[in-house]
Design a protein around this motif. Structure first.
Motif, short mmCIF file in Angstrom:
data_model
loop_
_atom_site.label_atom_id
_atom_site.label_comp_id
_atom_site.label_asym_id
_atom_site.label_seq_id
_atom_site.Cartn_x
_atom_site.Cartn_y
_atom_site.Cartn_z
N THR A 2 -45.66 50.43 72.03
CA THR A 2 -45.26 51.72 72.58
C THR A 2 -46.48 52.59 72.86
N THR A 129 -46.64 53.10 82.30
CA THR A 129 -45.31 53.26 81.72
C THR A 129 -44.37 52.14 82.13
N ARG A 130 -44.41 51.78 83.39
CA ARG A 130 -43.55 50.70 83.88
C ARG A 130 -43.91 49.37 83.24
N ASP A 133 -42.50 49.44 79.77
CA ASP A 133 -41.04 49.33 79.81
C ASP A 133 -40.59 47.90 80.12
N SER A 134 -41.37 47.21 80.95
CA SER A 134 -40.98 45.86 81.35
C SER A 134 -41.45 44.78 80.35
N PRO A 136 -41.38 45.15 76.58
CA PRO A 136 -41.20 45.74 75.25
C PRO A 136 -41.36 44.74 74.11
#
Length: 140
Positions: A2, A129-130, A133-134, A136
């Motif tokens: 994260t 960020t993408r 997110d893709s 995790p």
């Protein structure tokens, strides 16, 4: 991983820098007291309730030195963990973005300047960020 985990190195760097600064202040204060005190005329304290200013400063310096040693060790571990994660990224552009942001602690606008003139800080931040997110499931 994260954003919070990735940012730990940044905050650890700030904490170490703050503690180094505090240590220098304590050492300067200790040096000033030590050189200005005439111990030949000072009474010997037999009570364990309160130490002298010199003793208190020496203890504070010792404790802060130990804290810094632990924080430096933690920094080394966190840096290795972060670099393992970044090196596992297949896209070299993303690796560069992550290294610049999370290892070198660069601002998004400074990272965008490394790339094309059309690249904005918002675009670079969104790429990061993408990616997170893709992916995790990537943990280190």
């Amino acid at each position: 991983m994260t954003i919070e985990e990735l940012n730990q190195l940044y905050y650890l760097k700030k904490l170490i820098a703050r503690n180094k600064e505090k240590l220098q202040e304590l050492q300067a204060e200790y040096g000033a007291i030590g050189s200005a005190t005439d111990y030949s005329k000072e009474r010997v304290q037999t009570s364990l309730v309160k130490g002298s200013k010199v003793e208190d400063l020496a203890l504070s310096i010792c404790e802060l030195t130990q804290t810094l040693a632990l924080q430096n060790a933690q920094f080394t571990i966190e840096l290795a963990r972060l670099e393992r994660y970044i090196n596992s990224i297949d896209d070299s552009r993303m690796q560069l973005i992550f290294k610049l942001r999370f290892v070198d602690c660069k601002r998004w606008r400074d990272i965008a300047a490394v790339f094309d003139e059309d690249c904005t800080e918002s675009a670079v931040r969104k790429l990061c960020t993408r990616y997170l997110d893709s992916h995790p499931e990537k943990k280190f």
